[in-house]
Design an enzyme around this catalytic site. Structure first.
Site, PDB file in Angstrom:
ATOM      1  N   ARG A 285      34.150  44.789  36.814  1.00 14.00           N
ATOM      2  CA  ARG A 285      33.393  43.796  37.579  1.00 14.00           C
ATOM      3  C   ARG A 285      32.894  42.675  36.673  1.00 14.00           C
ATOM      4  O   ARG A 285      32.945  41.502  37.037  1.00 14.00           O
ATOM      5  CB  ARG A 285      32.242  44.483  38.318  1.00 14.00           C
ATOM      6  CG  ARG A 285      32.764  45.267  39.498  1.00 14.00           C
ATOM      7  CD  ARG A 285      31.734  46.130  40.209  1.00 14.00           C
ATOM      8  NE  ARG A 285      32.395  46.731  41.373  1.00 14.00           N
ATOM      9  CZ  ARG A 285      31.777  47.458  42.294  1.00 14.00           C
ATOM     10  NH1 ARG A 285      30.476  47.712  42.206  1.00 14.00           N
ATOM     11  NH2 ARG A 285      32.457  47.945  43.314  1.00 14.00           N
TER      12      ARG A 285
ATOM     13  N   TYR B 146      38.807  41.380  44.760  1.00 12.74           N
ATOM     14  CA  TYR B 146      39.072  42.706  44.169  1.00 12.74           C
ATOM     15  C   TYR B 146      37.915  43.242  43.326  1.00 12.74           C
ATOM     16  O   TYR B 146      36.951  42.547  43.081  1.00 12.74           O
ATOM     17  CB  TYR B 146      40.425  42.771  43.469  1.00 12.74           C
ATOM     18  CG  TYR B 146      40.753  41.909  42.287  1.00 12.74           C
ATOM     19  CD1 TYR B 146      39.815  41.194  41.587  1.00 12.74           C
ATOM     20  CD2 TYR B 146      42.088  41.829  41.856  1.00 12.74           C
ATOM     21  CE1 TYR B 146      40.186  40.435  40.491  1.00 12.74           C
ATOM     22  CE2 TYR B 146      42.457  41.058  40.764  1.00 12.74           C
ATOM     23  CZ  TYR B 146      41.497  40.367  40.080  1.00 12.74           C
ATOM     24  OH  TYR B 146      41.862  39.620  39.010  1.00 12.74           O
ATOM     25  N   GLU B 147      38.011  44.492  42.956  1.00 13.27           N
ATOM     26  CA  GLU B 147      36.933  45.230  42.278  1.00 13.27           C
ATOM     27  C   GLU B 147      35.651  45.264  43.117  1.00 13.27           C
ATOM     28  O   GLU B 147      34.544  45.210  42.584  1.00 13.27           O
ATOM     29  CB  GLU B 147      36.618  44.648  40.896  1.00 13.27           C
ATOM     30  CG  GLU B 147      37.776  44.562  39.949  1.00 13.27           C
ATOM     31  CD  GLU B 147      38.479  45.886  39.716  1.00 13.27           C
ATOM     32  OE1 GLU B 147      37.909  46.944  39.995  1.00 13.27           O
ATOM     33  OE2 GLU B 147      39.632  45.851  39.270  1.00 13.27           O
ATOM     34  N   GLY B 148      35.803  45.388  44.427  1.00 17.53           N
ATOM     35  CA  GLY B 148      34.653  45.354  45.333  1.00 17.53           C
ATOM     36  C   GLY B 148      34.440  43.919  45.796  1.00 17.53           C
ATOM     37  O   GLY B 148      34.108  43.058  44.988  1.00 17.53           O
TER      38      GLY B 148
END
Lengths: 598, 598
Positions: free
Chosen positions: B298, B442-444
């Site tokens: 993140r 992406y990545e949450g």
């Protein structure tokens, strides 16, 4: 694969229930007989064309793109594009709002507006071919000689030929005063044109047997700058006296641009090597003639983003109802499933409602503008014509910039609803974003629109037209001021109108001291003006919805409309607070020293 | 063709003048000897690698993309990618901040942060190959068995092998609790993995002889949901006891995704057909183990957008100085030219300064976070380690979401500066936009980040960590409160900190009544928090600049820094006013009825 359903119900609501267009048409002699059934039938058929014929070509057109045969200078558009165009011509669609004198159907622009919104939802890249063509029609209709009208207008009306606008050159886009393309007068009264144009949308294709390019160029004795530009009609194939096609004119596509989006449209570099053309309008008054086309194109570009906003919304909504992921924060909603549909999540709803509000507000504004155009052209009262034209001029940069900024944000949000799947081409969502991106740039960047609005349309006439819009707001307050249920919709608009009046005066004073103050505030100002306009139309739509609900109408459409309006005032309209603040911060933080950008 | 110059001066300013990292390193035993010369030499060399080796491959990599050989399941990355990776390994770059126990150089993460910012500016798609690999290293370093560490860590440190994270499946991304991939225990203590993964970045390539996939899967007896997920290390080629490569493991790339951007990165669908892997960490605790990687990722994603913001800014600035178009509203500036460079226009400057402020604020925040990470890992005082970890946890969702939202807006604005030319691929500007777009997803997704921030990191501990950030603000007020020159920078931050404290308490109460209130406010709240953090760092940067100027330092860098800070507070920070208002509008306008989305 993406889905699309023409928003006929909302179009009908705006036309019939909010603006009562049929009553308005009764006052316009050429449209006095246009009734609701005709309108509804036309948009229903138009919706079928958009959905059945060009929507299926949207992703394939993007994937395939256009190709140039360098030997023949001919351009191949994506598979199916030519056939779709043939169906468009066969259906008589190019003639929809064209002059009956040239074979047109003479229907109001309001209908054309709806037709184009749906076509833009279905396939923006394809729609630009007839779209540019219609702009060329408008320009020649307004400024062409009798002979030019005779040669070109019937063919553009029928769709047998298309048209383009050739303005930009490599070194000048915004600043057309610098353009270099030359026009030399010939003994026979024609002109020989030489120069290089870039970014010519729908600039070359095989959909029609001929293309008429409207080209800006300089006469030999022309004054420097923008006062020395003339407009010429330059056909791909010369036209014989009997109307048949003559020899190929040396106006060739030299290359196609590689673009972020609208791949299905042939964006051409056009080399003009002594092509023969005819003068449109007066010598050195080419920009004025071209502006007929530009104003239509600016409304058209706003409409492109309106179409994309609608189709992106529909797809994001369907996905959000179908895709299950996580549980609602406030407790399980879909007990029979391993997770809840993502539409239960507040921020997903916020993204969806943002797109919905932008689509519905934009549709009301765009149809209102089309109505103004119909009145400007056909109202028997000169004052109404003049007022309609002025109001349309005020609203045009708002349609262009506000709708395209909103449309970009909306397509990005709708893509976001899809999560990672939105980044994948097959979803279609990323194409909407890429296509929407150009709308903020072409036909005058959104910065240029903001300067046009604040500098020319508002400060240029001391706020007179803005005051007229303020009177519309005032009339609504007058009408509904005692209706408690309308307070939540009317109060914010009335307050903003008041703030804007003061702020505009303040900016006028500041701008007299330092013109950069206008440039520094303009973009924020346009967005505030956009919200004033959207706020007004949402209030009017809420007025109709409240009335229907009070009268016992149980159509859920009205409840949904009220909720969208409430969402709009709660979550989108408040950005005006920050925008006023940043606009007020003035030019100093931008201009004070050159160091900032070192 | 785009340009890029590593922003070494600004990195040095942030590291040495604002945060005094060398003094901080003196307290961290493994880094006590790291001096300014070492730091500067490393980032200078790193900048050369980014500029000379991978930047030239950015556009070509986008154009060419990756291709899968369906027969061999091997993926071909764009021309030059493998050779660039070989140079990266040769230069020892993968080892930069890796543990010396496994052959690493053991340098601080602060340096890795700067290195990655530059690589992301130069080529995000390429940088994801080593980036994901480093994440896998972190995860195995924290949770691997001794044997896994012995097998994998030296190879990941040297860069001879790379790693991936395999989380997403077609039906679950955010909601990993639904994942279906299965892991069956084998007699020899290994596990046989079967399932299908999608969206696996750097999932297959020929840069290295082996790839270790970290795969989330379910054990046979696993509880349902997210508490039944375990993590496995699954190598592409099995590894023999002597470390040599054994037979091919059946973990194959089945297809490559067709994406909007990052075309140079192989985003793979991974089919796992009984591949043999080993358990990482405890059974059913896979998500916790993976979160080591996720948190690093993140921060890494925020850094991707920081890199794109910087490179887009540099290109837009160069274009704005070079491109001439129209005259300044306040009078001719370039008398010797037919028009002024567009950098004279206020709104062009506003777009440039927005990107500049986002880059400089983002850089300060990202380096601060890397410093926290170094302290969390190596500070001898447990309380400092704990505090650093908590502050980093608070700031991680802000880095991920605020920097990627800003980065997208910045790349769009920088593209806008180019006008029509920005829509053309050759300018490189549209690629920055397409690449930046994935970082919000992406990545949450950024919505998930906002829920992590508000729900878990803030309300989850009753605002304790937020209060600690408030104390940093308070300390600055204490220190500089009597300095009149600092008032313009400190006052808005102090006021916002105060407002946020109240607003957070209010949200806590509301959330207890109705959890959807948290979901409805979270995205706006995160953006306000982002401005609190940026505002604090801009105030600290202004403090240093004012001090230097007062001391007679004539380096124009300091004047420019002050102006960027002033611009930031005048034109960007005020959006907090609207964000607080829309956040306060609550969940009702989003949730009240299902009609809205009909």
């Amino acid at each position: 694969m993406p889905i699309y359903t023409p928003p006929l119900r909302d179009m009908q609501f705006v036309m019939h229930e909010v603006f009562n267009v049929v009553d308005e048409f009764k006052n316009l002699p050429p449209h006095a007989e246009v009734d609701a059934d005709t309108i509804n039938a036309v948009i229903e058929e138009g919706g079928k064309f958009a959905t059945d014929v060009i929507f299926p070509l949207n992703i394939s057109g993007d994937t395939e793109g256009c190709t140039l045969d360098k030997a023949t200078h001919e351009v191949k558009t994506p598979a199916g594009f030519n056939e779709a165009y043939a169906k468009y011509v066969e259906g008589g669609w190019p003639a929809l709002s064209c002059d009956t004198a040239y074979g047109g159907q003479g229907l109001p622009f309001v209908l054309n507006q709806c037709m184009y919104e749906m076509m833009n939802s279905a396939n923006q890249a394809w729609t630009m071919y007839p779209g540019l063509s219609h702009g060329a029609y408008e320009c020649l209709h307004a400024h062409g000689t009798d002979e030019q009208k005779k040669i070109y207008l019937p063919k553009l009306t029928s769709g047998e030929w298309t048209g383009t606008m050739c303005l930009t050159e490599p070194h000048c886009g915004t600043d057309l005063g610098m353009l270099r393309t030359k026009a030399e007068p010939q003994a026979d009264g024609s002109y020989k044109i030489t120069g290089n144009k870039i970014f010519i949308s729908a600039g070359e294709h095989g959909m029609t047997e001929n293309i008429v390019h409207l080209v800006l160029a300089r006469l030999p004795d022309a004054p420097v700058g923008s006062k020395g530009i003339s407009l010429f009609a330059v056909p791909k194939f010369k036209v014989n006296a009997d109307g048949s096609l003559g020899e190929r004119n040396p106006i060739f596509c030299g290359a196609l641009e590689h673009k972020m989006g609208i791949h299905g449209n042939a964006t051409a570099q056009i080399n003009i090597d002594g092509a023969i053309g005819s003068l449109v309008g007066q010598p050195n008054k080419g920009l004025a003639a071209m502006f007929v086309m530009m104003n239509a194109a600016r409304l058209g570009v706003g409409n492109q983003s309106l179409g994309l906003t609608e189709v992106a919304y529909q797809n994001a909504l369907a996905y959000a109802k179908d895709r299950i992921q996580m549980r609602s924060l406030s407790g399980v909603k879909a007990k029979d499933k391993p997770a809840d549909p993502i539409i239960v999540h507040p921020d997903v709803r916020k993204m969806l409602l943002t797109a919905k509000a932008y689509a519905e507000g934009g549709r009301a504004l765009a149809i209102y503008c089309a109505m103004l155009l119909d009145k400007e052209l056909h109202h028997p009262d000169e004052k109404v014509r003049k007022d309609s034209g002025e109001m349309l001029a005020l609203l045009t940069p708002i349609v262009k910039a506000f709708l395209t900024d909103n449309g970009f944000d909306a397509t990005v949000m709708c893509q976001q609803v899809f999560g990672g799947h939105g980044y994948i081409k097959e979803s279609g969502m990323e194409q909407f974003v890429r296509d929407a991106r150009i709308n903020m740039i072409y036909e005058g960047t959104n910065t240029i629109q903001s300067l046009d609005l604040l500098g020319r349309k508002i400060l240029g006439n001391n706020g007179a037209t803005l005051k007229k819009f303020g009177k519309l707001v005032g009339a609504l307050v007058q009408e509904e001021g005692v209706n408690e249920k309308m307070a939540e919709f009317i109060n914010p608009v009335a307050m903003l109108a008041d703030q804007m009046t003061k702020f505009t005066t303040e900016l006028g004073f500041r701008g007299m001291q330092n013109p950069d103050e206008v440039g520094a505030a303009a973009v924020d100002y346009l967005r505030v003006a956009g919200h004033l306009v959207f706020g007004y139309f949402f209030a009017r739509m809420a007025q109709v919805a409240l009335r229907e609900i009070a009268a016992g109408n149980t159509d859920p459409f009205y409840g949904a409309k009220l909720q969208t309006a409430r969402f709009y005032f709660a979550k989108l309209f408040p950005e005006t607070a920050s925008l006023m603040r940043t606009a007020r911060a003035g030019s100093k933080p931008l201009m004070e020293t050159d160091l900032a950008l070192a």
